[in-house]
Design a protein around this motif. Structure first.
Motif, PDB file in Angstrom:
ATOM      1  N   SER A  45       0.834  -1.197   0.000  1.00  0.00           N
ATOM      2  CA  SER A  45       0.000   0.000   0.000  1.00  0.00           C
ATOM      3  C   SER A  45       0.866   1.242   0.000  1.00  0.00           C
ATOM      4  O   SER A  45       1.958   1.252   0.570  1.00  0.00           O
ATOM      5  N   LYS A  69      -4.890  -2.225   1.851  1.00  0.00           N
ATOM      6  CA  LYS A  69      -5.338  -0.841   2.043  1.00  0.00           C
ATOM      7  C   LYS A  69      -6.116  -0.642   3.348  1.00  0.00           C
ATOM      8  O   LYS A  69      -6.099   0.443   3.910  1.00  0.00           O
ATOM      9  N   GLY A 129      -4.455  10.115   1.408  1.00  0.00           N
ATOM     10  CA  GLY A 129      -4.930   9.211   0.369  1.00  0.00           C
ATOM     11  C   GLY A 129      -4.209   7.881   0.493  1.00  0.00           C
ATOM     12  O   GLY A 129      -3.034   7.837   0.880  1.00  0.00           O
ATOM     13  N   THR A 145      -3.754   3.934  -1.502  1.00  0.00           N
ATOM     14  CA  THR A 145      -4.028   2.993  -2.589  1.00  0.00           C
ATOM     15  C   THR A 145      -3.228   1.722  -2.344  1.00  0.00           C
ATOM     16  O   THR A 145      -2.242   1.731  -1.602  1.00  0.00           O
ATOM     17  N   ASP A 147      -0.465  -2.690 -12.342  1.00  0.00           N
ATOM     18  CA  ASP A 147      -0.191  -1.292 -12.007  1.00  0.00           C
ATOM     19  C   ASP A 147       1.247  -0.935 -12.364  1.00  0.00           C
ATOM     20  O   ASP A 147       2.158  -1.720 -12.116  1.00  0.00           O
ATOM     21  N   ASN A 150      -2.996   7.176  -8.610  1.00  0.00           N
ATOM     22  CA  ASN A 150      -4.138   6.737  -7.791  1.00  0.00           C
ATOM     23  C   ASN A 150      -4.085   7.314  -6.383  1.00  0.00           C
ATOM     24  O   ASN A 150      -5.088   7.798  -5.856  1.00  0.00           O
ATOM     25  N   VAL A 151      -2.915   7.245  -5.745  1.00  0.00           N
ATOM     26  CA  VAL A 151      -2.815   7.739  -4.374  1.00  0.00           C
ATOM     27  C   VAL A 151      -2.965   9.262  -4.351  1.00  0.00           C
ATOM     28  O   VAL A 151      -3.567   9.822  -3.432  1.00  0.00           O
ATOM     29  N   GLU A 189      -4.818  11.049  -6.435  1.00  0.00           N
ATOM     30  CA  GLU A 189      -6.250  11.333  -6.601  1.00  0.00           C
ATOM     31  C   GLU A 189      -7.001  11.149  -5.284  1.00  0.00           C
ATOM     32  O   GLU A 189      -7.890  11.939  -4.951  1.00  0.00           O
ATOM     33  N   CYS A 190      -6.638  10.110  -4.533  1.00  0.00           N
ATOM     34  CA  CYS A 190      -7.273   9.890  -3.220  1.00  0.00           C
ATOM     35  C   CYS A 190      -6.971  11.049  -2.274  1.00  0.00           C
ATOM     36  O   CYS A 190      -7.863  11.528  -1.567  1.00  0.00           O
ATOM     37  N   THR A 250      -9.033  14.035  -3.236  1.00  0.00           N
ATOM     38  CA  THR A 250     -10.431  13.830  -2.849  1.00  0.00           C
ATOM     39  C   THR A 250     -10.606  14.223  -1.382  1.00  0.00           C
ATOM     40  O   THR A 250     -11.562  14.914  -1.023  1.00  0.00           O
ATOM     41  N   THR A 304      -9.005   9.111   2.399  1.00  0.00           N
ATOM     42  CA  THR A 304      -9.720   8.525   1.266  1.00  0.00           C
ATOM     43  C   THR A 304      -8.939   7.301   0.817  1.00  0.00           C
ATOM     44  O   THR A 304      -7.746   7.396   0.517  1.00  0.00           O
ATOM     45  N   ASP A 311      -8.582   4.275  -1.951  1.00  0.00           N
ATOM     46  CA  ASP A 311      -8.892   3.931  -3.339  1.00  0.00           C
ATOM     47  C   ASP A 311      -9.928   2.798  -3.365  1.00  0.00           C
ATOM     48  O   ASP A 311      -9.745   1.766  -2.719  1.00  0.00           O
TER      49      ASP A 311
END
Length: 172
Positions: free
Chosen positions: A48, A108, A135, A137, A143, A151-152, A154-155, A158, A168, A170
């Motif tokens: 993670s 996660k 965040g 992920t 990946d 991805n992380v 974006e989390c 968010t 947040t 994923d």
């Protein structure tokens, strides 16, 4: 022998952030690449990534001064070191007021427990309005390093958009 010890110290200093005593960003990228490869070749082993950003940090620096800001960064570095597994997990000063964790053999949901612990420990310091947006992920087969970091990231954003002081995870 003395020269060997000095060279080891220099190597460590080159990759360690002097303020937080965590690793710098450069080794983070190689580690996430290895994690992406591991997810492909050994999907039973989890990895993670956690990305953290200190909320209201610029405001604190502007109002209280950089010494207080440095104190927050040092404190978070110490909190991270206490909350992760020594010689297994890795903590990084990702840049400015952003920090990252690479948690091998951790899914996660387990990473969420670590993130909760860090958030609570930092909150105990009572640094004004300071909080953490986080965040999380988990590496999946296929990946790439770039995808994991995206991805992380974006989390994390968010969490920031939804009011800060949040974690947040994923959904993928």
């Amino acid at each position: 022998m003395e020269l060997v010890k000095k060279n080891e110290l220099l190597s460590k200093l080159a990759i360690t952030d002097s303020l937080t005593e965590l690793l710098q960003r450069a080794p983070f990228l190689g580690t996430t690449d290895e994690g992406a490869e591991q997810a492909e070749t050994q999907p039973q082993r989890k990895l993670s990534l956690v990305l953290m950003d200190i909320d209201h940090f610029k405001e604190l620096n502007d109002n209280e001064g950089h010494q207080v800001g440095d104190s927050v960064l040092k404190s978070l570095g110490q909190v991270i070191k206490v909350c992760i597994r020594k010689d297994v997990d890795m903590g990084f000063r990702y840049g400015g007021d952003e920090f990252a964790l690479v948690l091998p053999d951790t899914d996660k949901l387990q990473a969420r427990v670590v993130a909760d612990r860090i958030q609570k420990q930092l909150g105990a310091f009572k640094f004004g309005r300071i909080s953490l947006s986080i965040g999380i992920t988990e590496a999946k087969p296929g990946d790439s390093e770039k995808n994991l970091v995206k991805n992380v990231d974006e989390c994390l954003y968010t969490s920031k958009r939804e009011g800060r002081a949040r974690i947040t995870v994923d959904a993928g």
